[in-house]
Design a protein around this motif. Structure first.
Motif, PDB file in Angstrom:
ATOM      1  N   ALA A   1     -38.022 -11.535  10.513  1.00  0.00           N
ATOM      2  CA  ALA A   1     -37.161 -11.366   9.339  1.00  0.00           C
ATOM      3  C   ALA A   1     -36.652  -9.941   9.155  1.00  0.00           C
ATOM      4  O   ALA A   1     -35.506  -9.742   8.752  1.00  0.00           O
ATOM      5  CB  ALA A   1     -37.895 -11.824   8.092  1.00  0.00           C
ATOM      6  N   ASP A   2     -37.490  -8.938   9.432  1.00  0.00           N
ATOM      7  CA  ASP A   2     -37.086  -7.564   9.127  1.00  0.00           C
ATOM      8  C   ASP A   2     -36.475  -6.858  10.330  1.00  0.00           C
ATOM      9  O   ASP A   2     -36.383  -5.632  10.344  1.00  0.00           O
ATOM     10  CB  ASP A   2     -38.267  -6.769   8.569  1.00  0.00           C
ATOM     11  N   LYS A   3     -36.057  -7.623  11.321  1.00  0.00           N
ATOM     12  CA  LYS A   3     -35.379  -7.064  12.485  1.00  0.00           C
ATOM     13  C   LYS A   3     -33.906  -7.462  12.467  1.00  0.00           C
ATOM     14  O   LYS A   3     -33.511  -8.402  11.770  1.00  0.00           O
ATOM     15  CB  LYS A   3     -36.035  -7.589  13.775  1.00  0.00           C
ATOM     16  N   PRO A   4     -33.067  -6.764  13.246  1.00  0.00           N
ATOM     17  CA  PRO A   4     -31.651  -7.147  13.309  1.00  0.00           C
ATOM     18  C   PRO A   4     -31.483  -8.510  13.985  1.00  0.00           C
ATOM     19  O   PRO A   4     -32.366  -8.970  14.716  1.00  0.00           O
ATOM     20  CB  PRO A   4     -31.027  -6.040  14.175  1.00  0.00           C
ATOM     21  N   TYR A   5     -30.328  -9.130  13.731  1.00  0.00           N
ATOM     22  CA  TYR A   5     -30.005 -10.357  14.455  1.00  0.00           C
ATOM     23  C   TYR A   5     -29.923 -10.021  15.943  1.00  0.00           C
ATOM     24  O   TYR A   5     -29.208  -9.099  16.338  1.00  0.00           O
ATOM     25  CB  TYR A   5     -28.678 -10.923  13.956  1.00  0.00           C
ATOM     26  N   ASN A   6     -30.644 -10.774  16.763  1.00  0.00           N
ATOM     27  CA  ASN A   6     -30.679 -10.452  18.189  1.00  0.00           C
ATOM     28  C   ASN A   6     -30.393 -11.637  19.098  1.00  0.00           C
ATOM     29  O   ASN A   6     -30.480 -11.514  20.320  1.00  0.00           O
ATOM     30  CB  ASN A   6     -32.032  -9.817  18.564  1.00  0.00           C
ATOM     31  N   TYR A   7     -30.079 -12.774  18.517  1.00  0.00           N
ATOM     32  CA  TYR A   7     -29.664 -13.923  19.319  1.00  0.00           C
ATOM     33  C   TYR A   7     -28.260 -14.325  18.867  1.00  0.00           C
ATOM     34  O   TYR A   7     -28.011 -14.476  17.662  1.00  0.00           O
ATOM     35  CB  TYR A   7     -30.638 -15.093  19.161  1.00  0.00           C
ATOM     36  N   TRP A   8     -27.379 -14.488  19.858  1.00  0.00           N
ATOM     37  CA  TRP A   8     -25.980 -14.767  19.558  1.00  0.00           C
ATOM     38  C   TRP A   8     -25.474 -15.890  20.436  1.00  0.00           C
ATOM     39  O   TRP A   8     -25.848 -15.986  21.613  1.00  0.00           O
ATOM     40  CB  TRP A   8     -25.118 -13.523  19.790  1.00  0.00           C
ATOM     41  N   GLY A   9     -24.615 -16.730  19.882  1.00  0.00           N
ATOM     42  CA  GLY A   9     -23.933 -17.722  20.677  1.00  0.00           C
ATOM     43  C   GLY A   9     -22.756 -17.109  21.401  1.00  0.00           C
ATOM     44  O   GLY A   9     -22.492 -15.902  21.286  1.00  0.00           O
TER      45      GLY A   9
END
Length: 118
Positions: free
Chosen positions: A101-109
């Protein structure tokens, strides 16, 4: 790890509607946050709508009242219903997720193109 596959992008006229889908490769109950960003030509990627803790949602001011994010837990899929589309909504729309939760978004389509034009 989580793989995200978007679908639903298209060319649509101003005032029209479109629904984007994003299927995750794992249970979305195990994902801390998930949602949609977009990137228009020459602009930075920006948040559109996301699920945060629990089922809380966050929307960009520019889409409030027009876009709705939803989820189908059984299908591990989220959706973005876009109504009253405007030319300025034209962009590549990306599904994104993070496990912590407290990390950046790191998975992307891979992204799906939405073009609003007459």
């Amino acid at each position: 790890q989580v793989q995200l596959v978007e679908s639903g992008g298209a060319l649509v006229q101003p005032g029209g509607s479109l629904r984007l889908s994003c299927a995750a490769s794992r249970s979305i109950f195990s994902i801390a946050a998930m949602g949609w960003y977009r990137q228009a030509p020459g602009k930075q990627r920006e948040l559109v709508a996301v699920f945060t803790k629990g089922s809380s949602t966050d929307y960009a001011d520019s889409v409030k009242g027009r876009f709705t994010i939803s989820r189908d837990n059984a299908k591990n899929t989220i959706y973005l219903q876009m109504n009253s589309l405007k030319p300025e909504d034209t962009a590549v729309y990306y599904c994104t997720a993070k496990i912590v939760a407290d990390k950046p978004y790191n998975y992307w389509g891979q992204g799906t193109q939405v073009t609003v034009s007459s």
